[in-house]
Design a protein around this motif. Structure first.
Motif, PDB file in Angstrom:
ATOM      1  N   LYS A 192      15.222  41.886  53.481  1.00 33.05           N
ATOM      2  CA  LYS A 192      14.476  42.561  54.432  1.00 33.05           C
ATOM      3  C   LYS A 192      13.821  41.876  55.257  1.00 33.05           C
ATOM      4  CE  LYS A 192      11.069  45.983  53.782  1.00 33.05           C
ATOM      5  NZ  LYS A 192      10.019  46.386  52.558  1.00 33.05           N
ATOM      6  N   GLN A 193      12.781  40.891  54.649  1.00 36.10           N
ATOM      7  CA  GLN A 193      11.852  40.391  55.621  1.00 36.10           C
ATOM      8  C   GLN A 193      12.534  39.379  56.639  1.00 36.10           C
ATOM      9  OE1 GLN A 193      12.066  40.040  52.282  1.00 36.10           O
ATOM     10  NE2 GLN A 193      11.837  37.969  51.680  1.00 36.10           N
ATOM     11  N   PHE A 194      13.911  38.897  56.551  1.00 36.90           N
ATOM     12  CA  PHE A 194      14.542  38.077  57.520  1.00 36.90           C
ATOM     13  C   PHE A 194      15.324  38.923  58.486  1.00 36.90           C
ATOM     14  CE2 PHE A 194      13.904  35.404  53.501  1.00 36.90           C
ATOM     15  CZ  PHE A 194      13.221  34.412  54.000  1.00 36.90           C
ATOM     16  N   ILE A 195      15.224  40.186  58.301  1.00 38.86           N
ATOM     17  CA  ILE A 195      16.199  40.987  59.365  1.00 38.86           C
ATOM     18  C   ILE A 195      15.204  41.639  60.469  1.00 38.86           C
ATOM     19  CG2 ILE A 195      17.338  43.213  59.278  1.00 38.86           C
ATOM     20  CD1 ILE A 195      18.163  42.689  56.637  1.00 38.86           C
ATOM     21  N   ASP A 196      15.739  41.463  61.500  1.00 41.17           N
ATOM     22  CA  ASP A 196      15.275  42.469  62.793  1.00 41.17           C
ATOM     23  C   ASP A 196      15.418  43.863  62.759  1.00 41.17           C
ATOM     24  OD1 ASP A 196      14.132  42.915  65.100  1.00 41.17           O
ATOM     25  OD2 ASP A 196      15.944  42.152  66.362  1.00 41.17           O
ATOM     26  N   PHE A 197      14.578  44.331  61.903  1.00 41.86           N
ATOM     27  CA  PHE A 197      14.925  45.789  61.533  1.00 41.86           C
ATOM     28  C   PHE A 197      14.594  46.810  62.516  1.00 41.86           C
ATOM     29  CE2 PHE A 197      14.915  45.757  56.991  1.00 41.86           C
ATOM     30  CZ  PHE A 197      15.469  46.879  56.527  1.00 41.86           C
ATOM     31  N   PHE A 198      14.039  46.675  63.546  1.00 40.08           N
ATOM     32  CA  PHE A 198      13.903  47.572  64.773  1.00 40.08           C
ATOM     33  C   PHE A 198      14.273  46.960  66.147  1.00 40.08           C
ATOM     34  CE2 PHE A 198      10.362  48.092  61.638  1.00 40.08           C
ATOM     35  CZ  PHE A 198      10.472  49.477  61.609  1.00 40.08           C
ATOM     36  N   GLY A 199      15.013  46.099  66.170  1.00 38.88           N
ATOM     37  CA  GLY A 199      15.758  45.578  66.976  1.00 38.88           C
ATOM     38  C   GLY A 199      14.811  45.145  68.236  1.00 38.88           C
ATOM     39  N   THR A 200      13.706  44.521  67.719  1.00 43.47           N
ATOM     40  CA  THR A 200      12.785  44.251  68.902  1.00 43.47           C
ATOM     41  C   THR A 200      13.016  42.571  69.161  1.00 43.47           C
ATOM     42  OG1 THR A 200      11.232  43.354  67.067  1.00 43.47           O
ATOM     43  CG2 THR A 200      10.924  45.584  67.818  1.00 43.47           C
ATOM     44  N   GLY A 201      13.913  41.920  68.360  1.00 45.17           N
ATOM     45  CA  GLY A 201      14.028  40.382  68.753  1.00 45.17           C
ATOM     46  C   GLY A 201      13.309  39.656  67.549  1.00 45.17           C
ATOM     47  N   ARG A 202      12.548  40.293  67.005  1.00 42.63           N
ATOM     48  CA  ARG A 202      11.776  39.500  65.869  1.00 42.63           C
ATOM     49  C   ARG A 202      11.979  40.148  64.600  1.00 42.63           C
ATOM     50  NH1 ARG A 202       9.736  34.918  67.117  1.00 42.63           N
ATOM     51  NH2 ARG A 202       7.844  34.867  66.196  1.00 42.63           N
ATOM     52  N   THR A 203      11.981  39.423  63.530  1.00 37.66           N
ATOM     53  CA  THR A 203      12.374  39.890  62.119  1.00 37.66           C
ATOM     54  C   THR A 203      10.876  40.254  61.531  1.00 37.66           C
ATOM     55  OG1 THR A 203      11.929  37.618  61.085  1.00 37.66           O
ATOM     56  CG2 THR A 203      14.099  38.450  61.732  1.00 37.66           C
ATOM     57  N   LEU A 204      11.081  40.825  60.447  1.00 41.52           N
ATOM     58  CA  LEU A 204       9.712  41.462  59.718  1.00 41.52           C
ATOM     59  C   LEU A 204       8.753  40.245  59.359  1.00 41.52           C
ATOM     60  CD1 LEU A 204      11.054  44.307  57.439  1.00 41.52           C
ATOM     61  CD2 LEU A 204       9.994  44.478  59.615  1.00 41.52           C
ATOM     62  N   LEU A 205       9.447  38.874  59.047  1.00 42.47           N
ATOM     63  CA  LEU A 205       8.514  37.701  59.064  1.00 42.47           C
ATOM     64  C   LEU A 205       7.891  37.446  60.029  1.00 42.47           C
ATOM     65  CD1 LEU A 205       7.845  35.322  57.044  1.00 42.47           C
ATOM     66  CD2 LEU A 205      10.054  34.302  57.674  1.00 42.47           C
ATOM     67  N   GLN A 206       8.675  37.121  61.169  1.00 38.92           N
ATOM     68  CA  GLN A 206       8.416  36.521  62.346  1.00 38.92           C
ATOM     69  C   GLN A 206       6.916  37.589  62.860  1.00 38.92           C
ATOM     70  OE1 GLN A 206      12.152  36.656  64.341  1.00 38.92           O
ATOM     71  NE2 GLN A 206      12.211  34.456  64.404  1.00 38.92           N
ATOM     72  N   MET A 207       7.310  38.983  62.655  1.00 37.77           N
ATOM     73  CA  MET A 207       6.231  39.930  63.055  1.00 37.77           C
ATOM     74  C   MET A 207       4.898  39.579  62.251  1.00 37.77           C
ATOM     75  SD  MET A 207       7.940  43.372  64.529  1.00 37.77           S
ATOM     76  CE  MET A 207       8.767  43.877  63.147  1.00 37.77           C
ATOM     77  N   SER A 208       5.064  39.303  60.759  1.00 38.19           N
ATOM     78  CA  SER A 208       4.169  39.098  59.975  1.00 38.19           C
ATOM     79  C   SER A 208       3.439  37.881  60.557  1.00 38.19           C
ATOM     80  CB  SER A 208       4.516  38.842  58.591  1.00 38.19           C
ATOM     81  OG  SER A 208       5.283  40.159  58.107  1.00 38.19           O
ATOM     82  N   PHE A 209       3.961  36.844  60.742  1.00 39.49           N
ATOM     83  CA  PHE A 209       3.432  35.627  61.507  1.00 39.49           C
ATOM     84  C   PHE A 209       2.750  35.800  62.542  1.00 39.49           C
ATOM     85  CE2 PHE A 209       4.052  31.880  64.062  1.00 39.49           C
ATOM     86  CZ  PHE A 209       3.406  30.850  63.275  1.00 39.49           C
ATOM     87  N   ASP A 210       3.402  36.456  63.606  1.00 43.59           N
ATOM     88  CA  ASP A 210       2.924  36.736  64.759  1.00 43.59           C
ATOM     89  C   ASP A 210       1.467  37.287  64.694  1.00 43.59           C
ATOM     90  OD1 ASP A 210       5.214  35.759  65.887  1.00 43.59           O
ATOM     91  OD2 ASP A 210       6.050  37.853  66.445  1.00 43.59           O
ATOM     92  N   ARG A 211       1.375  38.250  63.802  1.00 41.93           N
ATOM     93  CA  ARG A 211      -0.092  38.875  63.497  1.00 41.93           C
ATOM     94  C   ARG A 211      -1.060  38.055  63.244  1.00 41.93           C
ATOM     95  NH1 ARG A 211       3.364  42.928  61.449  1.00 41.93           N
ATOM     96  NH2 ARG A 211       3.023  42.386  59.265  1.00 41.93           N
TER      97      ARG A 211
END
Lengths: 360, 360
Positions: free
Chosen positions: B29-48
């Motif tokens: 799951k964390q490696f998937i772009d779940f919402f089609g935003t171009g960022r995976t959940l991990l990437q979004m966690s990092f971005d935050r």
């Protein structure tokens, strides 16, 4: 028994959109191993001709685009046994071309016409009936259609009403009837006079050519122009230039419903046209929950009376579905109630509108 | 504001079997772009973490097998920022290792611990709360957990009951409560004293090390043996030899529920742990028929309140489904009512029994 004059024409150009996406435009139903037996419907149709027609007299009519598939699936055939239609024009032009072609190869030919995507469960009985039919058309100027003894009030098939009996199983045809509603289908079944129109035919080459010329002169006129070219290296060039000029019409409309010498052989050899998911479901083995799994791994929990078909080594896991079709291709998944299967064609049209040919 | 002492530990080793087959063992799951935003959940966690923690102080803890995925998705990180667990031991050993590691890098470190697969909708509010929490743990010997203001009587989360207030938003923790039944969850919601346990924590490195040593000596004893090796080239060799000796236990059980100086910051920044399809459905945009489509093309006819997720450029066509999950991977299709989603883990087990790891 001398079978050297016998020919079999297998019609193999259909697109099979009713089984989309399990059946795809680039590999329709007849090219699929529907029952996981290791043989596709086309291969099974070809296998059935053994013993009743010489292999070198089997002719496949298909659309140009399917030539590689036919050659791959039937490596026994020479290229000359595969006639490629440059465009789709329904069954009458297809059958007419085959007749002109065969006439050039053997003026005494007897021809069996068979679809490539139907199911026959009782092969020995099939062969017995075909032999009997060949004998009949060898001795009579007759267009003989095979009528299947109906087992249910099916509304998806056309029916043939029998007239005066000629032999124990062969009669004159009284009427052809289009797909009836269910009330009428029940009446048909109760009378014992109505048989399913199988789309399988037997005739001598002279009988069918004469019938085409009489009943479908607009088709005959196109093919008459090619006499002298059939069976030669110039045939395909001629077909490419003229085939598209034929009207797109079925052999039933163009010839069978008009001709005077039409007969029906009443048979019962476990036939089904597999024209619908429902028919496929009915003809497939079911597990104790009534589910049918075609050619794939399925784990079904609290599912009943479903049919699951998938290409490749796919795993389908489903729960709490009743009476559903699940059809899976590499890039498409279809989930639809069996009762809605007539809508699949509409869905395919919507897919085409939205995405072009990508998913067809 | 000096943030140079701040560190963030992102826990990224989960297998995500609840979203199988959309989430797979080789790409949870964390490696998937779940919402089609171009960022995976991990990437979004990092971005935050940007703006609240220096990028060079972000540390990813993950299983060895996911090292290539982490490096691919977070190319900003140096290899030394990725700590690879040789085996799975739940969150307590993971968090303890990170603390020992960071202590060697910076004895004055303040640490934020965050999962890699949660959703945060209000990023500015998130940053405001994190800054506030960092300030609190900088000045207090405190283990600070983030409690989410509940919006519904959710039975899938643990709850934290707040005790005496210390600041306007930070209180002592009174109790931790496991997942309640729905009646109890409704009571929790009505009192205003209960907050969702988010799994996000803030503490100074000394506070967490002291708490591990006091509350989880069986874990501390393993990591104490490595003091002097953390932050050196010998660290990984030490971890490979000793990590598996730690008990597999969560930080909540091992430390938070035992320690005396546990505090909760009550926050409301649009958090969801996305731990269930239901949560994913709730947090996703819906069409006028209530359907959610994650990252795929779906044509849904007479379908309502479904969630459809597919990998790759797949087309899903469905009709007459209500409240279903349809999850599609290259070689697996899952169709299950949303109400049955807790059974998906059982299905995965049955798949494993039948086919080994092939479809996991």
């Amino acid at each position: 028994m001398d079978i050297s004059n016998r020919y079999c024409v297998i019609m193999c150009g259909g697109v099979g959109s009713r089984f989309w996406p399990y059946s795809r435009a680039n590999a329709p139903k007849q090219f699929i191993d529907f029952f996981g037996t290791g043989r596709t419907l086309l291969q099974m149709s070809f296998d059935r001709t053994k013993d009743v027609v010489p292999t070198e007299n089997v002719i496949i009519l298909t659309n140009e685009q399917y030539a590689p598939l036919v050659k791959e699936q039937l490596p026994e055939l020479k290229d000359a046994q595969i006639l490629l239609e440059p465009t789709r024009r329904n069954t009458a032009p297809c059958i007419a071309w085959a007749a002109y072609h065969i006439k050039a190869l053997n003026p005494d030919a007897l021809i069996m016409v068979a679809p490539s995507d139907h199911l026959v469960l009782k092969e020995d009985e099939f062969k017995r009936c075909i032999n009997k039919g060949f004998d009949f058309v060898a001795e009579n100027d007759a267009l003989l259609t095979l009528g299947i003894k109906p087992s249910r009030p099916e509304t998806g098939y056309g029916y043939i009403q029998i007239g005066n009996a000629v032999t124990d199983s062969i009669s004159k045809v009284k009427t052809f009837t289009e797909k009836p509603n269910v009330e009428l289908a029940k009446v048909f079944l109760s009378t014992g006079e109505f048989f399913w129109n199988s789309g399988m035919f037997l005739w001598s080459v002279d009988s069918i050519l004469k019938a085409v010329q009489e009943c479908a002169p607009d088709i005959a006129v196109q093919f008459d122009k090619g006499v002298g070219l059939y069976g030669t290296s110039a045939e395909m060039q001629f077909i490419k230039q003229n085939f598209a000029s034929c009207p797109g019409i079925s052999i039933d409309f163009a010839v069978m419903e008009k001709s005077k010498n039409v007969y029906v052989e009443c048979v019962d050899f476990g036939w089904d046209d597999l024209g619908t998911w429902g028919a496929l479901y009915d003809n497939s083995p079911k597990n104790h929950e009534g589910n049918v799994t075609e050619n794939c791994k399925a784990m079904l929990f609290n599912c009943n009376d479903c049919v699951v078909a998938a290409k490749g080594d796919k795993l389908i896991v489903a729960s709490h579905l009743k009476d559903y079709i699940i059809a899976v291709a590499d890039d498409v998944v279809l989930i639809v109630p069996k009762s809605e299967e007539q809508k699949i064609k509409n869905y395919v049209n919507e897919v085409k509108t939205a995405y072009g040919d990508k998913y067809l």
